[in-house]
Design a protein around this motif. Structure first.
Motif, PDB file in Angstrom:
ATOM      1  N   MET A  51       0.806  -1.221   0.000  1.00 14.64           N
ATOM      2  CA  MET A  51       0.000   0.000   0.000  1.00 14.64           C
ATOM      3  C   MET A  51       0.837   1.269   0.000  1.00 14.64           C
ATOM      4  O   MET A  51       0.377   2.319  -0.410  1.00 14.64           O
ATOM      5  CB  MET A  51      -0.924   0.004   1.220  1.00 14.64           C
ATOM      6  N   ARG A  52       2.042   1.181   0.546  1.00 15.21           N
ATOM      7  CA  ARG A  52       2.960   2.314   0.654  1.00 15.21           C
ATOM      8  C   ARG A  52       2.293   3.517   1.344  1.00 15.21           C
ATOM      9  O   ARG A  52       2.327   4.636   0.843  1.00 15.21           O
ATOM     10  CB  ARG A  52       3.470   2.703  -0.737  1.00 15.21           C
ATOM     11  N   PRO A  53       1.705   3.309   2.526  1.00 18.27           N
ATOM     12  CA  PRO A  53       1.036   4.410   3.231  1.00 18.27           C
ATOM     13  C   PRO A  53       2.039   5.401   3.799  1.00 18.27           C
ATOM     14  O   PRO A  53       3.154   5.038   4.169  1.00 18.27           O
ATOM     15  CB  PRO A  53       0.293   3.686   4.355  1.00 18.27           C
ATOM     16  N   GLN A  54       1.606   6.644   3.904  1.00 19.02           N
ATOM     17  CA  GLN A  54       2.411   7.664   4.558  1.00 19.02           C
ATOM     18  C   GLN A  54       1.998   7.867   6.007  1.00 19.02           C
ATOM     19  O   GLN A  54       2.810   8.272   6.832  1.00 19.02           O
ATOM     20  CB  GLN A  54       2.288   8.995   3.797  1.00 19.02           C
ATOM     21  N   ARG A  55       0.729   7.576   6.312  1.00 25.56           N
ATOM     22  CA  ARG A  55       0.224   7.721   7.680  1.00 25.56           C
ATOM     23  C   ARG A  55      -0.532   6.465   8.074  1.00 25.56           C
ATOM     24  O   ARG A  55      -1.502   6.081   7.419  1.00 25.56           O
ATOM     25  CB  ARG A  55      -0.676   8.958   7.798  1.00 25.56           C
ATOM     26  N   VAL A  56      -0.060   5.831   9.150  1.00 26.31           N
ATOM     27  CA  VAL A  56      -0.660   4.592   9.648  1.00 26.31           C
ATOM     28  C   VAL A  56      -1.103   4.820  11.090  1.00 26.31           C
ATOM     29  O   VAL A  56      -0.425   5.497  11.862  1.00 26.31           O
ATOM     30  CB  VAL A  56       0.350   3.422   9.581  1.00 26.31           C
ATOM     31  N   LEU A  57      -2.247   4.241  11.452  1.00 30.24           N
ATOM     32  CA  LEU A  57      -2.761   4.324  12.810  1.00 30.24           C
ATOM     33  C   LEU A  57      -3.015   2.921  13.332  1.00 30.24           C
ATOM     34  O   LEU A  57      -3.609   2.087  12.632  1.00 30.24           O
ATOM     35  CB  LEU A  57      -4.066   5.127  12.831  1.00 30.24           C
ATOM     36  N   HIS A  81       1.352   5.933  14.023  1.00 34.59           N
ATOM     37  CA  HIS A  81       0.894   6.314  15.355  1.00 34.59           C
ATOM     38  C   HIS A  81       0.221   5.099  15.980  1.00 34.59           C
ATOM     39  O   HIS A  81      -0.700   4.523  15.385  1.00 34.59           O
ATOM     40  CB  HIS A  81      -0.111   7.469  15.279  1.00 34.59           C
ATOM     41  N   THR A  82       0.658   4.709  17.161  1.00 35.38           N
ATOM     42  CA  THR A  82       0.057   3.567  17.846  1.00 35.38           C
ATOM     43  C   THR A  82      -0.398   3.995  19.239  1.00 35.38           C
ATOM     44  O   THR A  82       0.316   4.716  19.941  1.00 35.38           O
ATOM     45  CB  THR A  82       1.032   2.376  17.908  1.00 35.38           C
ATOM     46  N   ILE A  83      -1.608   3.569  19.623  1.00 38.42           N
ATOM     47  CA  ILE A  83      -2.237   4.012  20.865  1.00 38.42           C
ATOM     48  C   ILE A  83      -2.464   2.820  21.782  1.00 38.42           C
ATOM     49  O   ILE A  83      -3.082   1.821  21.374  1.00 38.42           O
ATOM     50  CB  ILE A  83      -3.582   4.709  20.587  1.00 38.42           C
ATOM     51  N   GLU A  84      -1.979   2.922  23.012  1.00 38.00           N
ATOM     52  CA  GLU A  84      -2.162   1.878  24.024  1.00 38.00           C
ATOM     53  C   GLU A  84      -2.832   2.489  25.247  1.00 38.00           C
ATOM     54  O   GLU A  84      -2.343   3.476  25.802  1.00 38.00           O
ATOM     55  CB  GLU A  84      -0.813   1.269  24.408  1.00 38.00           C
ATOM     56  N   VAL A  85      -3.934   1.898  25.682  1.00 35.72           N
ATOM     57  CA  VAL A  85      -4.681   2.446  26.810  1.00 35.72           C
ATOM     58  C   VAL A  85      -4.066   2.079  28.152  1.00 35.72           C
ATOM     59  O   VAL A  85      -4.196   2.818  29.133  1.00 35.72           O
ATOM     60  CB  VAL A  85      -6.155   1.980  26.752  1.00 35.72           C
ATOM     61  N   ALA A 113      -8.019   5.554  23.180  1.00 34.03           N
ATOM     62  CA  ALA A 113      -8.034   5.854  21.747  1.00 34.03           C
ATOM     63  C   ALA A 113      -9.233   6.715  21.359  1.00 34.03           C
ATOM     64  O   ALA A 113      -9.115   7.621  20.530  1.00 34.03           O
ATOM     65  CB  ALA A 113      -8.043   4.559  20.939  1.00 34.03           C
ATOM     66  N   LEU A 114     -10.384   6.460  21.960  1.00 41.30           N
ATOM     67  CA  LEU A 114     -11.572   7.233  21.602  1.00 41.30           C
ATOM     68  C   LEU A 114     -11.443   8.690  22.020  1.00 41.30           C
ATOM     69  O   LEU A 114     -11.962   9.581  21.337  1.00 41.30           O
ATOM     70  CB  LEU A 114     -12.819   6.601  22.229  1.00 41.30           C
ATOM     71  N   GLU A 115     -10.742   8.944  23.114  1.00 43.99           N
ATOM     72  CA  GLU A 115     -10.498  10.325  23.529  1.00 43.99           C
ATOM     73  C   GLU A 115      -9.489  10.991  22.601  1.00 43.99           C
ATOM     74  O   GLU A 115      -9.656  12.144  22.191  1.00 43.99           O
ATOM     75  CB  GLU A 115      -9.990  10.366  24.973  1.00 43.99           C
ATOM     76  N   ILE A 116      -8.432  10.273  22.259  1.00 42.54           N
ATOM     77  CA  ILE A 116      -7.388  10.825  21.397  1.00 42.54           C
ATOM     78  C   ILE A 116      -7.925  11.094  19.989  1.00 42.54           C
ATOM     79  O   ILE A 116      -7.500  12.039  19.314  1.00 42.54           O
ATOM     80  CB  ILE A 116      -6.181   9.868  21.348  1.00 42.54           C
ATOM     81  N   ASN A 120     -10.936  17.285  18.366  1.00 48.16           N
ATOM     82  CA  ASN A 120     -10.670  18.494  19.138  1.00 48.16           C
ATOM     83  C   ASN A 120      -9.162  18.691  19.214  1.00 48.16           C
ATOM     84  O   ASN A 120      -8.412  18.136  18.409  1.00 48.16           O
ATOM     85  CB  ASN A 120     -11.303  18.410  20.539  1.00 48.16           C
ATOM     86  N   ALA A 121      -8.703  19.445  20.180  1.00 46.51           N
ATOM     87  CA  ALA A 121      -7.276  19.763  20.253  1.00 46.51           C
ATOM     88  C   ALA A 121      -6.407  18.527  20.406  1.00 46.51           C
ATOM     89  O   ALA A 121      -5.257  18.503  19.962  1.00 46.51           O
ATOM     90  CB  ALA A 121      -7.026  20.722  21.417  1.00 46.51           C
ATOM     91  N   GLN A 122      -6.935  17.475  21.057  1.00 47.60           N
ATOM     92  CA  GLN A 122      -6.132  16.287  21.263  1.00 47.60           C
ATOM     93  C   GLN A 122      -5.776  15.600  19.951  1.00 47.60           C
ATOM     94  O   GLN A 122      -4.812  14.848  19.882  1.00 47.60           O
ATOM     95  CB  GLN A 122      -6.861  15.294  22.160  1.00 47.60           C
ATOM     96  N   PHE A 123      -6.585  15.851  18.926  1.00 53.19           N
ATOM     97  CA  PHE A 123      -6.298  15.195  17.640  1.00 53.19           C
ATOM     98  C   PHE A 123      -4.933  15.589  17.102  1.00 53.19           C
ATOM     99  O   PHE A 123      -4.338  14.864  16.313  1.00 53.19           O
ATOM    100  CB  PHE A 123      -7.396  15.538  16.637  1.00 53.19           C
ATOM    101  N   SER A 124      -4.415  16.743  17.556  1.00 47.08           N
ATOM    102  CA  SER A 124      -3.100  17.174  17.094  1.00 47.08           C
ATOM    103  C   SER A 124      -2.001  16.204  17.519  1.00 47.08           C
ATOM    104  O   SER A 124      -0.915  16.204  16.946  1.00 47.08           O
ATOM    105  CB  SER A 124      -2.788  18.575  17.629  1.00 47.08           C
ATOM    106  N   ARG A 125      -2.280  15.373  18.531  1.00 47.25           N
ATOM    107  CA  ARG A 125      -1.300  14.371  18.934  1.00 47.25           C
ATOM    108  C   ARG A 125      -1.022  13.391  17.796  1.00 47.25           C
ATOM    109  O   ARG A 125       0.038  12.775  17.747  1.00 47.25           O
ATOM    110  CB  ARG A 125      -1.800  13.589  20.157  1.00 47.25           C
TER     111      ARG A 125
END
Length: 225
Positions: A51-57, A81-85, A113-116, A120-125
């Protein structure tokens, strides 16, 4: 030789760093089965390479095996970007990520993850722009919520891969799981019903194309139209 052993002996060899992480996971952590492992890790790596992605979550880091597998297939300049609760997991996982050959491609976030993912402003993370590829392997009870949260942030043509969508085959016969008892937290049953709700919603969603792969505990591949 088991089928799993046969498969693993006939695919790309496991990277030594990932093998060391796999061993450490089994030696030091409870529930090591939650780690992706060689076969699934190689699939993730190859999907990223194709896929050659530039942004992965990624939602649900655990020990970082899946994140490192994907990062190993990323092109220069791409970011995962990886999120661990579970903040107690960070002491184990962060050093494995930061000492890896792919550390510069991974950003680990600790939190819900749902908060991040809230707009809102947290999305900038998570930086700016839509994601090209999303791997969901977090709390099964919230799979529907994760799906609805990430789909607007996925580019058209982008892909979501959701893990554990067959839940040891119990999705075909929910009676094999204990019922949710009133006043009690039956986690396994709640997770099963979360997976089943997710599968039904994705199957009926005209915004996406989808296919379930019977690999390990089931992987659903979803492409946004």
């Amino acid at each position: 030789m088991s089928v799993d052993d046969y498969i693993e002996s006939h695919i790309e060899p496991e990277h030594p760093y990932l093998h060391a992480l796999w061993r450490a996971t089994h030696l030091h952590l409870n529930y090591p089965r939650m780690a992706s492992g060689h076969l699934q890790g190689q699939l993730l790596r190859m999907l990223v390479q194709m896929m050659r992605p530039q942004r992965v979550l990624e939602l649900g880091t655990f020990t970082g095996y899946s994140a490192l597998s994907m990062a190993s297939g990323l092109e220069p300049g791409a970011v995962l970007h990886t999120i661990e609760v579970n903040d107690e997991q960070e002491d184990f996982t962060r050093p494995w990520i930061e000492k890896s050959p792919w550390a510069d491609r991974i950003q680990l976030h600790i939190g819900d993850a749902l908060e991040i993912l809230k707009p809102n402003a947290q999305f900038s993370r998570l930086g700016e722009g839509l994601f090209d590829f999303v791997f969901i392997d977090a709390d099964k009870r919230h799979y529907v919520d994760y799906y609805e949260a990430v789909l607007p942030r996925l580019r058209p043509g982008g892909v979501i891969l959701a893990d554990n969508t067959l839940w040891s085959g119990q999705v075909t016969d929910p009676s094999t799981s204990p019922p949710v008892m009133e006043g009690r937290d039956n986690a396994k049953s709640s997770q099963l019903h979360g997976i089943m709700a997710f599968n039904d919603i994705v199957a009926a969603d005209s915004r996406v194309e989808k296919v379930i792969l019977p690999l390990r505990d089931g992987l659903t591949l979803i492409r946004k139209k």
